[in-house]
Design an enzyme around this catalytic site. Structure first.
Site, short mmCIF file in Angstrom:
data_model
loop_
_atom_site.label_atom_id
_atom_site.label_comp_id
_atom_site.label_asym_id
_atom_site.label_seq_id
_atom_site.Cartn_x
_atom_site.Cartn_y
_atom_site.Cartn_z
N ASP A 1 1.10 -0.89 0.38
CA ASP A 1 -0.40 -0.46 0.25
C ASP A 1 0.88 1.28 0.27
OD1 ASP A 1 -2.65 0.96 0.72
OD2 ASP A 1 -0.97 2.68 2.51
N TYR B 1 3.60 9.80 -0.62
CA TYR B 1 4.91 9.39 0.04
C TYR B 1 5.81 9.26 -0.76
CZ TYR B 1 1.30 6.61 2.27
OH TYR B 1 -0.17 6.09 3.43
N LYS C 1 -3.39 5.84 -4.60
CA LYS C 1 -3.52 6.81 -4.38
C LYS C 1 -3.34 8.13 -4.70
CE LYS C 1 -3.45 4.90 0.84
NZ LYS C 1 -1.92 4.58 0.85
N HIS D 1 -6.89 9.58 -1.68
CA HIS D 1 -6.24 9.73 -0.34
C HIS D 1 -6.59 10.33 1.16
CE1 HIS D 1 -2.00 9.44 1.63
NE2 HIS D 1 -2.56 8.80 2.28
N LEU E 1 -1.55 -0.94 14.32
CA LEU E 1 -1.02 -1.22 15.64
C LEU E 1 -1.08 0.70 16.54
CD1 LEU E 1 2.33 -3.09 14.62
CD2 LEU E 1 0.07 -3.63 15.15
N ILE F 1 -2.36 -3.26 7.64
CA ILE F 1 -0.93 -2.80 6.16
C ILE F 1 -0.26 -2.32 7.73
CG2 ILE F 1 -2.20 -2.27 4.52
CD1 ILE F 1 -2.42 0.51 4.65
N LYS G 1 3.11 -1.26 9.04
CA LYS G 1 4.77 -0.90 8.02
C LYS G 1 5.62 -0.79 10.06
CE LYS G 1 7.89 2.40 7.49
NZ LYS G 1 8.68 3.47 7.96
N SER G 2 6.23 -1.26 9.03
CA SER G 2 7.97 -1.47 9.80
C SER G 2 8.87 -1.64 8.47
CB SER G 2 8.06 -3.27 10.70
OG SER G 2 9.34 -3.31 11.16
#
Length: 275
Positions: A45, A50, A75, A108, A190, A228, A230-231
């Site tokens: 995603d 970004y 997006k 978005h 998270l 989704i 993210k890390s």
């Protein structure tokens, strides 16, 4: 973990656990997304805002995976709303990605003060008809924004990607999604890491011999949400995929339900952001 899928209202399927790339640079993206592919993620995603679509495209090309096995979402940003401008923005995203289509194209933010999101949505309908976007959806839309789009065009978004985590559970919006046949997708699933030290989450994690992140992601998947996380850390990327083999019981779910806070929003308010 083998992928679980959710079926969208257009009949297409989306992996239920995906990989977010917010704040990854174009330079970082190929290696990090490569690690995600190795861990088994197939939903990536991204977004024009970004600034990493080219890097994502390089990662997809380098993966060696068949194109039909990779689900790419991007997006249109707030400054490109409007019918013609959105069509151009999508072409620019496809060019950066090096793809002839995306699997999901999203608005978005609604930016309601501009009053252009219905025209923007009509452009997404055109992109789906032309095959440049297999499925189309929105992000950060409220019930009011969704109703206006559906009433004006007769077309219901397949997805609404919203801030969603145990401290901000968005019950009323998720109920509307269910009634309308819209899949809920969680960004910041998270809670931007803030949940991982919560005593209730940690207690549930200890009970199941899991990490706090795994508990929260299991909660999302049990809700039927697409998540989704993210890390950029390869070990954490793998860990976030390992959410099968255990389930939350009624006591766990009740403890997580009690964390909900109407003031728990971490990101911008969709009614005012982008004005």
């Amino acid at each position: 973990m083998s992928d679980a899928f959710v079926t969208l209202n257009d009949g297409k399927r989306i992996p239920q656990l995906g990989f977010g790339v917010w704040r990854l640079t174009d330079e970082e993206a190929p290696a990090v997304v490569g690690s995600a592919f190795e861990a088994g993620y197939r939903l990536i995603d991204t977004a024009a805002m970004y600034g990493n679509e080219a890097g994502i495209g390089r990662a997809v090309a380098a993966s060696g995976l068949p194109r039909e096995e990779v689900f790419v979402a991007t997006k249109v940003w707030n400054d490109r709303h409007g019918y013609d401008e959105t069509l151009r923005a999508c072409e620019e995203s496809l060019s950066r990605l090096g793809l002839d289509h995306v699997d999901l194209y999203l608005v978005h933010w609604p930016v309601p003060q501009r009053g252009a999101y219905v025209d923007t949505w009509r452009a997404l309908m055109r992109l789906r008809e032309d095959g440049r976007a297999r499925s189309i959806g929105v992000c950060n839309f409220t019930v009011e924004h969704l109703k206006r789009v559906i009433d004006a065009t007769g077309s219901t978004p397949s997805v609404n990607q919203i801030e969603l985590h145990p401290r901000f559970q968005q019950g009323a919006l998720r109920r509307f999604h269910e009634e309308a046949g819209i899949v809920t997708e969680a960004w910041a699933p998270l809670g931007r890491g803030g949940l991982l030290d919560d005593p209730a989450i940690r207690a549930i994690a200890d009970k199941h011999g899991r990490t706090p992140a795994q508990v929260v992601l299991r909660w999302h998947l049990d809700l039927g949400t697409v998540a989704i996380p993210k890390s950029a850390n390869p070990a954490r990327i793998r860990e976030n995929r390992e959410v099968s083999g255990f389930g939350l019981d009624a006591e766990d779910r009740a403890r997580i339900a009690a964390l909900d806070d109407p003031a728990g929003r971490l990101g911008p308010d969709p009614e005012t952001f982008g004005s």
